[in-house]
Design a protein around this motif. Sequence first.
Motif, PDB file in Angstrom:
ATOM      1  N   LEU A  63      -0.175   8.136   4.720  1.00 13.13           N
ATOM      2  CA  LEU A  63       0.982   7.325   4.344  1.00 13.13           C
ATOM      3  C   LEU A  63       0.808   5.880   4.793  1.00 13.13           C
ATOM      4  CD1 LEU A  63       4.007   9.724   4.957  1.00 13.13           C
ATOM      5  CD2 LEU A  63       3.080   8.923   2.785  1.00 13.13           C
ATOM      6  N   VAL A  66      -0.813   3.775   2.169  1.00 10.98           N
ATOM      7  CA  VAL A  66      -0.091   3.372   0.959  1.00 10.98           C
ATOM      8  C   VAL A  66       1.200   2.608   1.234  1.00 10.98           C
ATOM      9  CG1 VAL A  66      -1.062   5.301  -0.336  1.00 10.98           C
ATOM     10  CG2 VAL A  66       1.174   5.564   0.751  1.00 10.98           C
ATOM     11  N   VAL A  82       9.035  10.322  -3.913  1.00  9.47           N
ATOM     12  CA  VAL A  82       8.202  11.111  -3.003  1.00  9.47           C
ATOM     13  C   VAL A  82       8.573  12.574  -3.203  1.00  9.47           C
ATOM     14  CG1 VAL A  82       7.506  11.481  -0.598  1.00  9.47           C
ATOM     15  CG2 VAL A  82       8.220   9.196  -1.369  1.00  9.47           C
ATOM     16  N   LEU A 131       4.485   9.970  -5.287  1.00 10.72           N
ATOM     17  CA  LEU A 131       3.621  10.567  -4.274  1.00 10.72           C
ATOM     18  C   LEU A 131       3.808  12.075  -4.286  1.00 10.72           C
ATOM     19  CD1 LEU A 131       4.339   7.565  -3.315  1.00 10.72           C
ATOM     20  CD2 LEU A 131       3.800   8.362  -1.011  1.00 10.72           C
ATOM     21  N   TRP A 133       1.887  16.076  -2.863  1.00 12.49           N
ATOM     22  CA  TRP A 133       0.907  16.806  -2.059  1.00 12.49           C
ATOM     23  C   TRP A 133       0.693  18.201  -2.655  1.00 12.49           C
ATOM     24  CZ3 TRP A 133       4.235  13.250  -0.384  1.00 12.49           C
ATOM     25  CH2 TRP A 133       3.849  12.348   0.613  1.00 12.49           C
ATOM     26  N   PHE A 157      -0.044   8.794  -6.457  1.00  8.99           N
ATOM     27  CA  PHE A 157      -0.830   9.041  -5.260  1.00  8.99           C
ATOM     28  C   PHE A 157      -0.809  10.540  -4.988  1.00  8.99           C
ATOM     29  CE2 PHE A 157       0.714   4.648  -4.657  1.00  8.99           C
ATOM     30  CZ  PHE A 157      -0.509   4.003  -4.550  1.00  8.99           C
TER      31      PHE A 157
END
Length: 207
Positions: A63, A66, A82, A131, A133, A157
């Motif tokens: 983090l 970015v 996010v 963003l 994951w 991202f």
Amino acid sequence: MGAVVALSDLVDARQVWRGRAQPIPAGDQPTGLGALDAVLPTAGWPDASVSEILMPLDGVGELRLVLPTLARLTRGQRPVVVIAPPYVPSAMGWRQQGLRMGQVHFVRAPETDVLWAAEQCLRSGACSAVLLWPRRADDRALRRLQVAAADGQALGFVFRDRQHLGNSSPAPLRLELVARPVPAIWVRKCRGGNPPAQPVPFPATVH
């Protein structure tokens, strides 16, 4: 069988057209880390594209890498989204890094919906950056994200475990964060140029 002719002879005789690769123009998405921008063909994040950030484990500075970009983007009209972060980000810490938290939206989503949610946000044209994951994302899923980012003119991202480094990826930019022996960033893939042979130092603070 025809005679074997050296390619150089054909070129010299102008029987083969030799094209020249067009340079990748610099974009307007600097990373905030000058040493990294200096080795990237676009002098920063590739515009309207997905950047893949690989790491040995969560929380090694991904983090921090970015946040300068997100701080700049939150000063614009389009929010940052996010999606399902693996840990709760510190809103106070993000404010200290210059982010306008009113322009940051957190989305809760089960793992099965993370990729779908990211694709919708990227394609919408309403977001400046997304963003995520994902724990499981194959080449096809990443390609869909890349197309969506291009359609929506957004930055994506994607943070993933470094175990995926050996897998092919359509992401124009792939970075690997390492913590040992010293924190550094390896450029593993960059569209429009060759990755540098040496890592980029990753300082404790990014300007």
